[in-house]
Scaffold this motif. Structure first.
Motif, short mmCIF file in Angstrom:
data_model
loop_
_atom_site.label_atom_id
_atom_site.label_comp_id
_atom_site.label_asym_id
_atom_site.label_seq_id
_atom_site.Cartn_x
_atom_site.Cartn_y
_atom_site.Cartn_z
N SER A 8 0.83 -1.20 0.00
CA SER A 8 0.00 0.00 0.00
C SER A 8 0.87 1.26 0.00
CB SER A 8 -0.91 -0.02 1.22
OG SER A 8 -1.64 1.17 1.31
N ASN A 58 0.90 3.96 -2.95
CA ASN A 58 0.58 5.35 -2.67
C ASN A 58 1.72 6.30 -3.01
OD1 ASN A 58 -2.00 4.69 -1.84
ND2 ASN A 58 -1.42 4.57 0.32
N GLY A 95 1.46 6.67 -6.70
CA GLY A 95 0.18 7.20 -7.15
C GLY A 95 -0.24 6.57 -8.46
#
Length: 172
Positions: free
Chosen positions: A153, A157, A160
């Protein structure tokens, strides 16, 4: 791999940092890592434990010690990733890894910050009496998987939705 030997069981610890101490062979048995005994099986078990537990170390920021039965005269401490907060510890031949784990807990100023991964009932009773918390091999595996998901994750992130941001800027 950095290697150091020491006679004592003292350890420095960052304030409020969880210290995970893993009963190496006990967890290896519970995780099904001790199935075949050919070739370099002990080192393969140790490598697998290191790789799995590094996920917890890196993503949760826990200090990790894997305690294994040894055969030397002193405690042998290795830092396989060059980081003092991730340690592979071999007991001396005069002590079992279990005894070293028990001494580490009883000698620690903040045993409430220690989590011991084992199913060994004698170790469980000793460390819980010393103020540490037990974590079963199954729960430990869940922690590894949770750390792995956290890592994925975090990586996702940090990049992006980059698939639309890269274009060829070289005129052809």
């Amino acid at each position: 791999m950095e290697r150091s030997t020491c006679k004592g069981l003292e350890m420095g610890k960052a304030e409020e940092q969880i210290h995970l101490i893993v009963d190496g062979f006990n967890v290896a048995h519970a995780w099904g890592l001790v199935k075949k005994r050919s070739g370099d099986w002990i080192n393969e078990i140790v490598r697998t434990l290191q790789e799995e537990l590094k996920e917890i170390h890196d993503e949760k920021g826990w200090r990790v010690t894997i305690a294994m039965d040894g055969k030397g005269r002193e405690i042998d401490r290795l830092h396989p990733f060059g980081d003092d907060s991730f340690e592979l510890l071999y007991s001396p031949s005069s002590l079992t890894a279990d005894a070293v784990i028990e001494q580490m807990v009883s000698g620690d100023a903040r045993p409430e910050l220690i989590r011991v991964g084992t199913e060994d009932r004698a170790v469980l009773h000793s460390i819980e009496a010393g103020g540490a918390e037990a974590i079963s091999p199954a729960a430990l595996k869940d922690e590894v998987l949770a750390a792995r998901r956290l890592k994925r994750s975090r990586i996702k992130n940090s990049f992006g939705d980059s698939k639309n941001t890269f274009t060829n800027q070289i005129p052809l």
